[in-house]
Design an enzyme around this catalytic site. Structure first.
Site, PDB file in Angstrom:
ATOM      1  N   ASP A  28      24.211  45.210  70.316  1.00  0.00           N
ATOM      2  CA  ASP A  28      23.841  45.423  68.909  1.00  0.00           C
ATOM      3  C   ASP A  28      24.751  46.493  68.335  1.00  0.00           C
ATOM      4  OD1 ASP A  28      22.298  46.323  66.509  1.00  0.00           O
ATOM      5  OD2 ASP A  28      20.682  45.116  67.365  1.00  0.00           O
TER       6      ASP A  28
ATOM      7  N   LYS B  73      20.211  40.210  56.977  1.00  0.00           N
ATOM      8  CA  LYS B  73      19.115  39.331  56.564  1.00  0.00           C
ATOM      9  C   LYS B  73      18.557  39.592  55.170  1.00  0.00           C
ATOM     10  CE  LYS B  73      15.471  42.234  58.438  1.00  0.00           C
ATOM     11  NZ  LYS B  73      14.180  42.321  59.053  1.00  0.00           N
TER      12      LYS B  73
ATOM     13  N   SER C 176      16.039  30.042  60.209  1.00  0.00           N
ATOM     14  CA  SER C 176      14.982  30.477  59.296  1.00  0.00           C
ATOM     15  C   SER C 176      14.434  29.290  58.523  1.00  0.00           C
ATOM     16  CB  SER C 176      15.607  31.473  58.320  1.00  0.00           C
ATOM     17  OG  SER C 176      14.731  31.726  57.255  1.00  0.00           O
TER      18      SER C 176
ATOM     19  N   THR D  91      14.095  29.365  55.646  1.00  0.00           N
ATOM     20  CA  THR D  91      14.837  29.376  54.390  1.00  0.00           C
ATOM     21  C   THR D  91      15.787  28.169  54.297  1.00  0.00           C
ATOM     22  OG1 THR D  91      15.932  30.913  52.882  1.00  0.00           O
ATOM     23  CG2 THR D  91      16.836  30.815  55.073  1.00  0.00           C
TER      24      THR D  91
ATOM     25  N   TYR E 260      22.627  34.347  52.048  1.00  0.00           N
ATOM     26  CA  TYR E 260      21.962  34.559  53.345  1.00  0.00           C
ATOM     27  C   TYR E 260      21.520  33.206  53.927  1.00  0.00           C
ATOM     28  CZ  TYR E 260      18.176  35.279  56.648  1.00  0.00           C
ATOM     29  OH  TYR E 260      17.375  35.181  57.759  1.00  0.00           O
TER      30      TYR E 260
ATOM     31  N   LYS F 104      22.811  30.864  57.316  1.00  0.00           N
ATOM     32  CA  LYS F 104      21.991  30.279  58.391  1.00  0.00           C
ATOM     33  C   LYS F 104      22.261  28.775  58.496  1.00  0.00           C
ATOM     34  CE  LYS F 104      19.910  33.920  59.793  1.00  0.00           C
ATOM     35  NZ  LYS F 104      20.190  34.444  61.121  1.00  0.00           N
TER      36      LYS F 104
ATOM     37  N   TYR G 224      12.344  30.356  62.051  1.00  0.00           N
ATOM     38  CA  TYR G 224      11.176  31.222  61.906  1.00  0.00           C
ATOM     39  C   TYR G 224      10.587  31.063  60.525  1.00  0.00           C
ATOM     40  CZ  TYR G 224      14.028  33.834  65.370  1.00  0.00           C
ATOM     41  OH  TYR G 224      14.829  34.217  66.416  1.00  0.00           O
TER      42      TYR G 224
ATOM     43  N   ASN H 176      10.000  42.765  51.694  1.00  0.00           N
ATOM     44  CA  ASN H 176       9.036  41.790  52.204  1.00  0.00           C
ATOM     45  C   ASN H 176       7.607  42.292  52.050  1.00  0.00           C
ATOM     46  OD1 ASN H 176      11.581  41.365  54.462  1.00  0.00           O
ATOM     47  ND2 ASN H 176      10.880  39.655  53.224  1.00  0.00           N
TER      48      ASN H 176
ATOM     49  N   GLY I 183      13.946  32.682  42.842  1.00  0.00           N
ATOM     50  CA  GLY I 183      14.267  32.065  44.128  1.00  0.00           C
ATOM     51  C   GLY I 183      13.051  31.808  45.007  1.00  0.00           C
TER      52      GLY I 183
END
Ligand code: NAD
Ligand code: UFG
Length: 356
Positions: free
Chosen positions: A38, A91, A131, A133, A155, A159, A183, A205, A313
């Site tokens: 990471d 993200k 995702s 999304t 974003y 993905k 997810y 969020n 969105g």
């Protein structure tokens, strides 16, 4: 799992982040040996320290960027990995609109470099953090994996682009085993209250926002829209406990191991997993107001809120068809909305400033 047969060392990119840190614990508990890679661009070393304390063993941690091919090569050369769980990525939807090149470079560019290095070292199994999304505004609910994919922000496009790359890779070379876990809305925290979601600045969020209102850091929640065609006019999402989500990754790796070992034993049936998208959700929807009320019920804290305009969105409702995860992985979410509220709250009160 057959002993002395499978390699079970796993590289976890982005393992210091919210989902990665919880998954590291689940992987360790399931007997996997892990190394975390990471760059700490959206996480802290303290998360790794706490995971080490929770599992009673120091986690192997490499600070590095997935776009650094040389460092990745060194890591692959010095380990024998069975596969990679690939969480590393940026993200924030809003930021991605302002900085699209950063998102494409980091998420798409970084994934291509990771895949190239994996290929060089013949590590061909990957579990990728996709995702919900990618489904955009779905035509039907619940959403199954064959639903059309469509995104509008960089974003989400990053993905989707990675999913297309994985699909093409699997078509071109049938030795790859690529699972894209889509997810839905992960919330909650580890039951110890030691690790959890640590957003930078004001949260985008819902759950971190609710928790910060409850603890008095923020004054009031804005509920974005109360005129959606839903049970109470507010948006509906498939909230899933991060611990269940982490178990979903263990199930995905176990599945890959089983498939690969049965294909090795039965040469005539030689077929890799290819590209396999799987939803990780609970299969049920909860509205924003229902979540706020559940949080108050569990914690005894009132959440002041106001209704404001819809957020650009956003969609009305989104929840998963979970049959594929159930049948292929033998996995199903177990924890309730109340567990999610309880654990988010425990993390919030024990760590009012996150890992700082
Ligand atoms: P997070 O930001 O907490 O974790 C991502 C981790 O990746 C961070 O630790 C960050 O430092 C690291 N990272 C980012 N770019 C990197 C790079 N170039 N090289 C190395 N490390 C890098 O996010 P999260 O919530 O844990 O999400 C993990 C993954 O799941 C992400 O790919 C995200 O897009 C995806 N996802 C998250 C959600 C969600 O609601 N949390 C929903 C759907 C998909
Ligand atoms: N919401 C509010 N007020 C807030 C924040 C959110 O009313 O302050 C509402 C939203 O309008 C939405 C719901 O709460 O109806 C959930 O919003 P989140 O921002 O928590 O989550 P999203 O569903 O918008 O998106 C999340 C991640 C995405 C991911 C998607 C699907 O942020 O990255 O889930 O997995 F792609």
């Amino acid at each position: 799992m057959p002993e002395n047969f499978m390699k079970n060392k796993i590289l976890v990119t982005g393992g210091a982040g919210y989902l990665g840190s919880h998954t590291c614990i689940a992987l360790h508990e399931a007997g996997y040996d892990i190394a975390v890679y990471d760059n700490l661009s959206n996480s802290s070393r303290e998360a790794i320290n706490r995971v080490s304390t929770l599992i009673g063993q120091k986690i192997e941690f490499i600070e590095g960027d997935i776009r650094d091919a040389e460092l990745l090569r060194q890591v692959f050369a010095s380990h024998e990995f069975f596969g990679v769980i690939h969480f590393a990525g940026l993200k924030a939807v809003g930021e991605s609109v302002v900085k699209p090149l950063l998102y494409y470079n980091n998420n798409v560019g970084g994934t291509i470099i990771l895949l190239e290095v994996m290929a060089e070292y013949d590590v061909k199994s990957l579990v990728f953090s996709s995702s919900a999304t990618v489904y955009g505004d779905p035509d039907t609910l619940p959403i199954d994996e064959s639903s059309k994919r469509f995104c509008t922000n960089p974003y989400g496009q990053s993905k989707l682009a990675i999913e297309y790359i994985l699909e093409d890779l699997a078509k071109a070379d049938n030795s790859w085993n690529l699972i894209a876990l889509r997810y839905f809305n992960p919330i909650g925290a580890h039951s110890s209250g030691q690790i959890g979601e640590d957003p930078n600045g004001i949260p985008n969020n819902l759950m971190p926002y609710i928790s910060q209102v409850a603890v008095g850091k923020l004054e009031k929640l804005s509920i974005f829209g109360n005129d959606y065609p839903t049970v109470d006019g507010t948006g509906v999402r498939d909230f899933i406990h991060v611990t269940d989500l982490a178990q979903g990754h263990v199930a995905a790796l176990d599945y890959l191991e089983q498939q690969i070992s049965s294909n090795k034993i039965n040469i005539s049936k030689k077929k890799s997993v290819g590209f396999l998208p799987i939803n990780l959700g609970t299969g049920g929807g909860t509205s924003v107001l229902e979540l706020v009320n559940a949080f108050t019920e569990v914690t005894g804290r009132d959440i002041s809120y106001q209704f404001t305009d819809r957020r650009l969105g956003d969609i009305a409702s989104c929840y998963a068809d979970i049959d594929k995860a159930k049948f292929l992985l033998g996995w199903k979410a177990k924890l309730s909305i109340h567990d999610m509220c309880q654990d988010s709250w425990r993390w919030q009160i024990l760590n009012p400033n996150g890992y700082d």
